[in-house]
Enzyme design. Structure first.
Site, PDB file in Angstrom:
ATOM      1  N   TYR A 277     -19.073 -20.930  43.487  1.00 48.36           N
ATOM      2  CA  TYR A 277     -19.499 -22.113  44.261  1.00 48.36           C
ATOM      3  C   TYR A 277     -19.177 -21.927  45.739  1.00 48.36           C
ATOM      4  CZ  TYR A 277     -21.441 -25.373  40.922  1.00 48.36           C
ATOM      5  OH  TYR A 277     -22.283 -26.000  40.041  1.00 48.36           O
TER       6      TYR A 277
ATOM      7  N   TYR B 207      -6.632 -20.830  26.881  1.00 49.34           N
ATOM      8  CA  TYR B 207      -6.170 -21.350  28.176  1.00 49.34           C
ATOM      9  C   TYR B 207      -6.374 -20.308  29.273  1.00 49.34           C
ATOM     10  CZ  TYR B 207      -2.954 -23.552  31.552  1.00 49.34           C
ATOM     11  OH  TYR B 207      -2.389 -24.127  32.665  1.00 49.34           O
TER      12      TYR B 207
END
Ligand code: UDP
Length: 322
Positions: free
Chosen positions: A165, A151
């Site tokens: 991005y 996780y």
């Protein structure tokens, strides 16, 4: 006469605990909400009250696969992920995939639609922290090969992917680091401390405190979290922001609080501490105060009181609509 364009938001993991509360909030803010979930840990009951609402639609989809959404999107809230330690022990590979591949797909969609992207990150990026409280500048202390690593590392990768991005493609990204949050629609069997203690106390069973209970957490009421996320989604701030209630408590004292709140005569038993269980956790929320003018409104006692009714119904097996 000017007609104002209705904004469209995609919420991945929208049928989960946090996702469904976000669906409600963005509907109330006048958005058209598209909820996407594969219903592995999400539950259709959480969004049943929104079905039939003109501004709401549901798509059953696993976001680790290519995501297609018709029409324009203004905002993507990426909340899809298993999110409790026993979930990611049971689904380690899905957890890694949704944080990595799922985040990649959701960012690709944001780029394609020219939409803003908000990542649900976590205080787990700080791991078992060596500084206290944790501010966003702390890089963390995570065991990459431990049980929780699937996780923690997936979320750390997701943050890196969002920033890439942003920098490389110019996508407008936002990153919220969410601390332990509670409220209605939590699954009573998800294994996290709060639902487990509530269930045990309401059933008159012993509360299972792991370790000696000296480890600390800082619990946030869901309405406060949703407010912080909404503000972040509307802000121009691109670096990560902690959203959490700094009111810290040891797990042993927390168990005692739940016993008192429920009026239960349950006892406390001690069980082995899971591996890599963080010893302390408390958000430094200076940044959220400064850039979002946000701070929690509910103290733990008040938030827990508001949540008790939900757990009473859930433990009785009643259909819970709130
Ligand atoms: N915990 C506990 N008993 C339980 C479940 C959890 O004592 O039945 C402890 C757990 O070891 C951890 C804390 O409560 O120290 C919070 O656990 P949770 O799973 O809620 O969240 P996280 O560890 O991810 O912060």
């Amino acid at each position: 006469m000017s007609t104002q364009k209705i904004k469209r938001v995609l919420i991945t993991g929208g049928a989960g605990f946090l996702g469904s509360h976000l669906c409600d909030r963005y509907i109330n803010e006048g958005y058209e909400v598209i909820c996407m979930d594969n219903l592995i840990t999400g539950n259709a009951d959480n969004i049943a009250h929104l079905i039939g609402n003109d501004g709401f639609s549901f798509i059953k989809h696993d976001v680790t696969n290519y995501i297609h959404v018709n029409g324009e999107l203004d905002l993507i809230l990426h909340f899809a992920s298993p999110a409790s330690p026993i979930d990611y022990l049971e689904m380690p590979i899905q957890t890694l995939k949704v944080g990595s591949l799922g985040t990649h797909k959701a960012l690709g969609l944001a780029k394609e639609k020219d939409a803003r992207f908000l990542l649900a990150s976590t205080s787990e990026v700080y791991g078992d922290p060596l500084t206290h409280p944790q501010s966003e500048d702390y890089w963390g202390n995570v065991n990459p090969i431990g049980d929780r690593g699937v996780y923690d590392e997936a979320k750390r990768f997701a943050e890196a992917m969002a920033m890439a991005y942003h920098r490389y493609h110019g996508v407008e990204t936002r990153i919220v680091r969410i601390f332990n949050t509670y409220g209605s629609r939590m699954r009573i069997n998800d294994g996290r401390a709060l639902p487990t203690f509530m269930r045990q106390a309401l059933n008159g069973n012993s509360l299972t405190v792991f370790g000696d209970g000296s480890q600390t957490r800082s619990f946030t009421y869901v309405d406060d979290l949703v407010e912080g996320i909404y503000r972040l989604s509307q802000s121009e701030y691109t670096d990560p922001v902690n959203i959490g209630n700094p009111q810290e408590v040891s797990i042993l004292d927390f168990a005692k609080e739940i016993i008192e709140l429920t009026g239960s005569d349950s006892e406390i038993t001690f069980e082995e501490l899971p591996s890599d269980d963080p010893q302390v956790r408390q958000p430094d929320i200076s940044r959220a105060k400064e850039v979002l003018d946000w701070e929690p409104r509910y103290d733990r006692k008040e938030g827990l009181r508001k949540t008790l009714d939900y757990f009473k119904k859930a433990v009785n097996g009643d259909k819970v609509t709130e």
